[in-house]
Design a protein around this motif. Structure first.
Motif, PDB file in Angstrom:
ATOM      1  N   PRO A  80     -14.492   0.042  -9.530  1.00 10.18           N
ATOM      2  CA  PRO A  80     -14.164  -1.376  -9.750  1.00 10.18           C
ATOM      3  C   PRO A  80     -12.748  -1.687  -9.273  1.00 10.18           C
ATOM      4  N   VAL A  81     -12.641  -2.293  -8.082  1.00  9.69           N
ATOM      5  CA  VAL A  81     -11.329  -2.554  -7.482  1.00  9.69           C
ATOM      6  C   VAL A  81     -10.581  -3.649  -8.241  1.00  9.69           C
ATOM      7  N   HIS A  82     -11.349  -4.593  -8.839  1.00  7.33           N
ATOM      8  CA  HIS A  82     -10.717  -5.714  -9.551  1.00  7.33           C
ATOM      9  C   HIS A  82     -10.072  -5.257 -10.856  1.00  7.33           C
ATOM     10  N   ASP A  83     -10.505  -4.087 -11.352  1.00  8.43           N
ATOM     11  CA  ASP A  83     -10.010  -3.583 -12.636  1.00  8.43           C
ATOM     12  C   ASP A  83      -8.578  -3.067 -12.483  1.00  8.43           C
ATOM     13  N   LYS A  84      -7.666  -3.600 -13.283  1.00  9.98           N
ATOM     14  CA  LYS A  84      -6.251  -3.229 -13.143  1.00  9.98           C
ATOM     15  C   LYS A  84      -6.003  -1.740 -13.426  1.00  9.98           C
ATOM     16  N   ALA A  85      -6.921  -1.126 -14.199  1.00  9.94           N
ATOM     17  CA  ALA A  85      -6.736   0.277 -14.579  1.00  9.94           C
ATOM     18  C   ALA A  85      -7.183   1.250 -13.479  1.00  9.94           C
ATOM     19  N   THR A  86      -7.800   0.729 -12.433  1.00  4.08           N
ATOM     20  CA  THR A  86      -8.321   1.606 -11.378  1.00  4.08           C
ATOM     21  C   THR A  86      -7.195   2.336 -10.650  1.00  4.08           C
ATOM     22  N   ASN A  87      -7.417   3.617 -10.403  1.00  2.00           N
ATOM     23  CA  ASN A  87      -6.453   4.425  -9.663  1.00  2.00           C
ATOM     24  C   ASN A  87      -6.533   4.070  -8.171  1.00  2.00           C
ATOM     25  N   LEU A  88      -5.547   3.302  -7.709  1.00  3.96           N
ATOM     26  CA  LEU A  88      -5.593   2.794  -6.338  1.00  3.96           C
ATOM     27  C   LEU A  88      -5.447   3.899  -5.307  1.00  3.96           C
ATOM     28  N   THR A  89      -4.633   4.896  -5.631  1.00  9.42           N
ATOM     29  CA  THR A  89      -4.374   5.972  -4.691  1.00  9.42           C
ATOM     30  C   THR A  89      -5.678   6.624  -4.241  1.00  9.42           C
ATOM     31  N   LYS A  90      -6.540   6.888  -5.196  1.00  9.37           N
ATOM     32  CA  LYS A  90      -7.791   7.559  -4.878  1.00  9.37           C
ATOM     33  C   LYS A  90      -8.727   6.624  -4.109  1.00  9.37           C
ATOM     34  N   LEU A  91      -8.767   5.383  -4.539  1.00 10.03           N
ATOM     35  CA  LEU A  91      -9.605   4.391  -3.854  1.00 10.03           C
ATOM     36  C   LEU A  91      -9.174   4.253  -2.393  1.00 10.03           C
ATOM     37  N   ARG A  92      -7.861   4.107  -2.195  1.00  7.86           N
ATOM     38  CA  ARG A  92      -7.348   3.822  -0.857  1.00  7.86           C
ATOM     39  C   ARG A  92      -7.471   5.026   0.076  1.00  7.86           C
ATOM     40  N   ALA A  93      -7.470   6.226  -0.499  1.00  6.63           N
ATOM     41  CA  ALA A  93      -7.598   7.421   0.334  1.00  6.63           C
ATOM     42  C   ALA A  93      -8.943   7.442   1.059  1.00  6.63           C
ATOM     43  N   ASP A  94      -9.920   6.748   0.520  1.00  6.84           N
ATOM     44  CA  ASP A  94     -11.259   6.735   1.127  1.00  6.84           C
ATOM     45  C   ASP A  94     -11.489   5.544   2.049  1.00  6.84           C
ATOM     46  N   ILE A  95     -10.471   4.704   2.205  1.00  7.96           N
ATOM     47  CA  ILE A  95     -10.617   3.507   3.032  1.00  7.96           C
ATOM     48  C   ILE A  95      -9.516   3.481   4.082  1.00  7.96           C
ATOM     49  N   GLY A  96      -9.892   3.516   5.346  1.00 11.36           N
ATOM     50  CA  GLY A  96      -8.886   3.403   6.404  1.00 11.36           C
ATOM     51  C   GLY A  96      -8.611   1.937   6.677  1.00 11.36           C
ATOM     52  N   PHE A  97      -7.350   1.602   6.967  1.00  8.39           N
ATOM     53  CA  PHE A  97      -7.010   0.199   7.235  1.00  8.39           C
ATOM     54  C   PHE A  97      -6.193   0.130   8.527  1.00  8.39           C
ATOM     55  N   VAL A  98      -6.639  -0.723   9.438  1.00  9.49           N
ATOM     56  CA  VAL A  98      -5.927  -0.899  10.706  1.00  9.49           C
ATOM     57  C   VAL A  98      -5.415  -2.333  10.780  1.00  9.49           C
ATOM     58  N   PHE A  99      -4.104  -2.459  11.013  1.00 12.60           N
ATOM     59  CA  PHE A  99      -3.454  -3.770  10.967  1.00 12.60           C
ATOM     60  C   PHE A  99      -3.330  -4.376  12.370  1.00 12.60           C
ATOM     61  N   GLN A 100      -3.192  -5.692  12.378  1.00 15.07           N
ATOM     62  CA  GLN A 100      -2.971  -6.383  13.646  1.00 15.07           C
ATOM     63  C   GLN A 100      -1.697  -5.880  14.329  1.00 15.07           C
ATOM     64  N   GLN A 101      -0.652  -5.683  13.539  1.00 10.51           N
ATOM     65  CA  GLN A 101       0.639  -5.263  14.107  1.00 10.51           C
ATOM     66  C   GLN A 101       0.854  -3.747  14.032  1.00 10.51           C
ATOM     67  N   PHE A 102      -0.189  -2.977  13.926  1.00  5.52           N
ATOM     68  CA  PHE A 102      -0.191  -1.491  13.917  1.00  5.52           C
ATOM     69  C   PHE A 102       0.520  -0.878  12.705  1.00  5.52           C
ATOM     70  N   HIS A 103       1.789  -1.279  12.504  1.00  4.13           N
ATOM     71  CA  HIS A 103       2.584  -0.721  11.408  1.00  4.13           C
ATOM     72  C   HIS A 103       2.624   0.791  11.412  1.00  4.13           C
ATOM     73  N   LEU A 104       2.847   1.381  12.571  1.00  4.51           N
ATOM     74  CA  LEU A 104       3.104   2.828  12.613  1.00  4.51           C
ATOM     75  C   LEU A 104       4.502   3.060  12.033  1.00  4.51           C
TER      76      LEU A 104
END
Lengths: 242, 217
Positions: free
Chosen positions: A64-88
């Protein structure tokens, strides 16, 4: 795999996401388009909670991403994100950029992480650039490194926020080629883009947004050739004459 | 007459060296503590927590808005009334730490604010914790921005240590005062004092200039 249930979001008084309901099954390639300010970037930024929502539910990989108690680190590790401005990361080499998350988030040994990183760089065709800094690369090359950086975490989902919009025309192709290859590997992908060619070639579904709401969805052929709504038709004629 | 005083000055030169040693000691300890505390405060000042941000903001405003000499007086003369009794040396170090950290806090916060939001977002997206984002991505980049004004601040802090002489710490400035009583040749005495301060601060001025030039490239 990704589920939005009555999602609402406001920036102050501006209603940027208006009651979004959306299910993205595993393996789907979803293209999101719409005029600027329609909420499409905000929509995918909610999937890994770069943007919090005020109302509704978002479930990603049963988390549950909307849940404030969710551990974001673990969630985000499974989702790759590519930005318009690269942000390397400008202070690191290409290889260090790609290795960073595997070493520091997944705690993989450096030697092993380096092998993974080199493999991902091979996938985007940039092994020979592993030792240089991002500033020495062209825009297209930087974006391919950014994709490799996302892939190094072996994500279940890849999100792309206008990945080719900041590129010179002659570099768009090399980035799209890498993305097309990803599709053939069965990656679940959400791509905010106006690249009709890409959408027609690989997308399972196109989602058209305007003023924070999903106005129309359909297969790419149907959507681009026979849009149901006037707003979508208008938008398509605009990107075509562009 | 002047030659006579000069001879006397040479005779008591070891006294000046003691003052120089005291000034160097206070300066060195202060620079280290101000940098560490200032770094932490600067990070708090840039944090997401509104409470933390404003708390540090009030601290910085208070410290920057009052004369250093008044701050030292409060610590040395008023604190004992509240049961905190410090000897002059400790009071001097505490005052320096409070004053210097506030200035360095602002330099650090400015450097962090100069890093584009996208850097934080990219790092967050790949699963790094807030602390890792700061340590691995933001601080290393902010350091390049922070360094030149930081070294410039060091020069100011070294000179500010002279204020601790007012509570009786036997630093270089106080050595000057004491000497002038015996050798009434003020210009000569304080030229020597100034030259010794200059000896410590000039290398840092050169370093600051060098860093600034390198940044501009």
């Amino acid at each position: 795999m990704i589920e939005f249930k009555n999602v609402n979001k406001w920036f102050g008084k501006l209603h940027v996401l208006n009651d979004i309901n959306l299910t993205i099954p595993k393996g789907e390639v979803l293209v999101i388009c719409g005029p600027s300010g329609s909420g499409k970037s905000t929509l995918i930024r909610c999937i890994n909670r770069l943007e919090p929502i005020q109302k509704g539910k978002i479930i990603v990989n049963d988390v549950p991403v909307h849940d404030k108690a969710t551990n974001l680190t673990k969630l985000r590790a499974d989702i790759g994100f590519v930005f318009q401005q690269f942000h390397l990361y400008p202070h690191m080499t290409v290889l260090e950029n790609v290795m960073l998350a595997p070493v520091n988030v997944k705690k993989i040994a450096k030697s092993k992480a380096e092998k993974i990183a080199m493999k991902k760089l091979e996938q985007v065709g940039l092994t020979e650039k592993s030792g240089v800094h991002p500033a020495q690369l062209s825009g297209g090359q930087q974006q391919r490194v950014a994709i490799a950086r996302g892939l190094a975490m072996s994500p279940k989902i890849m999100l792309f926020d206008e990945p080719t919009s900041a590129l010179d025309p002659e570099m768009i192709g090399e980035v799209l080629d890498v993305m097309v290859n990803l599709v053939s590997e069965g990656m679940t992908m959400c791509v905010v883009t106006h690249e009709m060619g890409f959408a027609k070639k690989v997308a399972n579904r196109v989602l058209f947004m305007d003023e924070g709401a999903i106005v129309e969805t359909g297969t790419p052929d149907k959507f681009f050739d026979n849009p149901k709504t006037d707003r979508a038709a208008n938008f398509i004629s605009m990107i075509l004459t562009h | 007459m002047m030659a006579f005083y000069f001879g006397q000055l040479v005779e008591i030169f070891p006294f000046f060296l003691k003052g120089l040693w005291m000034t160097s000691k206070i300066a060195f300890i202060s620079l280290v503590s101000c940098t560490l505390i200032g770094l932490v405060l600067g990070i708090f000042r840039s944090s997401n927590s509104i409470i933390l941000r404003h708390l540090v903001g009030v601290y910085v405003a208070f410290v920057r808005g009052t004369p250093f000499v008044v701050q030292i007086f409060i610590i040395f003369f008023i604190f004992p009334e509240w049961g905190i009794q410090l000897e002059a040396f400790s009071a001097a170090l505490l005052a320096m730490a409070i004053m210097g950290s506030a200035f360095i806090c602002e330099i650090v916060a400015g450097g962090i604010a100069a890093i584009p939001k996208g850097q934080w977002e990219a790092a967050a997206s790949s699963g790094l914790t807030n602390l890792q984002q700061l340590r691995l991505i933001v601080i290393p980049q902010a350091m390049k921005i922070i360094l030149p004004p930081l070294v410039g601040q060091y020069v100011l802090l070294i000179k500010d240590t002279s204020v601790v002489s007012v509570i009786g710490v036997m630093d270089l400035t106080r050595v000057g005062w004491v000497t002038v009583v015996r050798i009434p040749e003020g210009l000569m005495v304080f030229t020597l004092v100034g030259a010794l301060y200059f000896m410590i601060s000039y290398p840092l001025i050169l370093l600051s200039n060098y860093l600034e030039r390198r940044m501009a490239v």
